[in-house]
Design a protein around this motif. Structure first.
Motif: not given
Length: 341
Positions: A177-189
């Motif tokens: 969940h944190e993996i996806d949230a981080a990608r989404w919040l930051l707009g970065q891989e």
């Protein structure tokens, strides 16, 4: 908008039963048309009291049941690939719970299969994107008022881990969940993972490496750290703080009820994710139903599901080796060119 959207729910466990209740009692515009689970008794129990619903032990049979126009996959992760491919073959829109497919090779096969269709059919169930606090944080970061994000500090705590929970699952189940949230919040891989392991808690089952401290690097130089502690003993807590060049913002501190009685007050702490993220699940499924009835597919896509599996896989390797592990992502198909942005 026409008739109610008939949904086949695959999986009648904890998550599946909650989605059946949600489709029947909370969400508008849809109904449960079929329920499938390998355990016939469990499937029948989950469907009890519903009208015009068929019960199956074979998920593919549920997809072909009368009235089914869409699929909600809530079965265990290893069963998702077969179910997704079967839905794609029938051109059925899908909401698939995470993990989309646990292993990155299987997840990539899903990306390639959907890309070959030339259109999206699947939304992946990263429900935090529908949580009110996460959406406010996303809007704040996208607005640019805090400047460039430098770090995300995340906390993910559970009361206790279920039977059979492994050290790897802290990453590929909980931290996904944190993996996806981080990608989404930051707009970065996310590009690399390091996992540090303190001495396990005395409350953790024998042999379980709990808690863990997971550090992610991103493609534009931000850092994301996650404290994951699945046997905290006291509650389900999820927090996220974004530290930026011109300020910071934190969510997750006050998602609670304060109860005042004679002699004092106490704060209630959610005991599981279905309580903490109930509103997010409701919004997620309603958005999926509304989009499907319009003939659209929105929300997290299969590239997001693949990226989460690939990052988690690198994280498990980092846990086992004790070193920094780079994330190896396949080229992104044009169909998903704006994923995670």
């Amino acid at each position: 908008m026409g008739d109610l959207l008939g949904v086949a729910v695959l999986g009648a466990g904890h998550m599946g039963v909650d989605h059946i209740r949600r489709l029947d009692q909370v969400v508008s515009g849809a109904r449960v048309a079929a329920v499938a689970d390998p355990d016939a008794e469990r499937a029948a129990s989950a469907a009890a009291g519903l009208d015009r619903v068929s019960v199956h032990t074979d998920p593919v049979a549920a997809l072909d049941a009368p009235g089914v126009a869409a699929v909600l996959i809530a079965s265990p992760g290893p069963a998702h690939e077969e179910a997704l491919l079967a839905a794609f073959a029938r051109r059925l829109p899908v909401l698939c719970e995470k993990p989309m497919v646990p292993d990155s090779a299987g997840a990539l096969r899903i990306v390639e299969a959907e890309a070959a269709l030339g259109r999206r059919l699947a939304q992946i169930g990263f429900m935090r994107r529908y949580d009110a606090q996460y959406r406010r944080l996303k809007a704040l970061l996208d607005g640019g008022g805090l400047g460039r994000p430098l770090m995300l500090h995340c906390t993910h705590r559970n009361v206790s881990s279920p039977v059979g929970f492994t050290s790897a699952m802290l990453i590929n189940s909980s931290v996904s969940h944190e993996i996806d949230a981080a990608r989404w919040l930051l707009g970065q891989e996310l590009t690399a993972v390091t996992v540090l392991r303190p001495t396990p808690s005395s409350g953790a089952p024998e042999g379980l490496l709990d808690p863990q401290f997971v550090l992610f690097e991103t493609e534009r130089g931000a850092l994301v750290d996650v404290e994951v502690f699945v046997n905290s003993g006291f509650g389900y807590q999820v927090r996220c703080e974004a530290v930026c060049e011109a300020g910071s913002a934190r969510i997750g501190d006050e998602h609670t009820m304060v109860v005042t009685t004679r002699g004092g007050a106490r704060k209630e702490v959610a005991q599981d994710y279905l309580v903490r993220f109930a509103d997010a699940y409701d919004r997620e499924v309603q958005a999926w139903v509304d989009a499907t009835r319009r003939g659209e597919v929105t929300g997290p896509d299969v590239w997001d599901g693949y990226a989460a599996s690939a990052v988690a896989e690198a994280g498990v390797r980092a846990l086992r080796t004790g070193g920094r592990v780079a994330v190896d992502l396949a080229p992104r198909p044009d169909l998903y060119a704006t994923a995670s942005r």
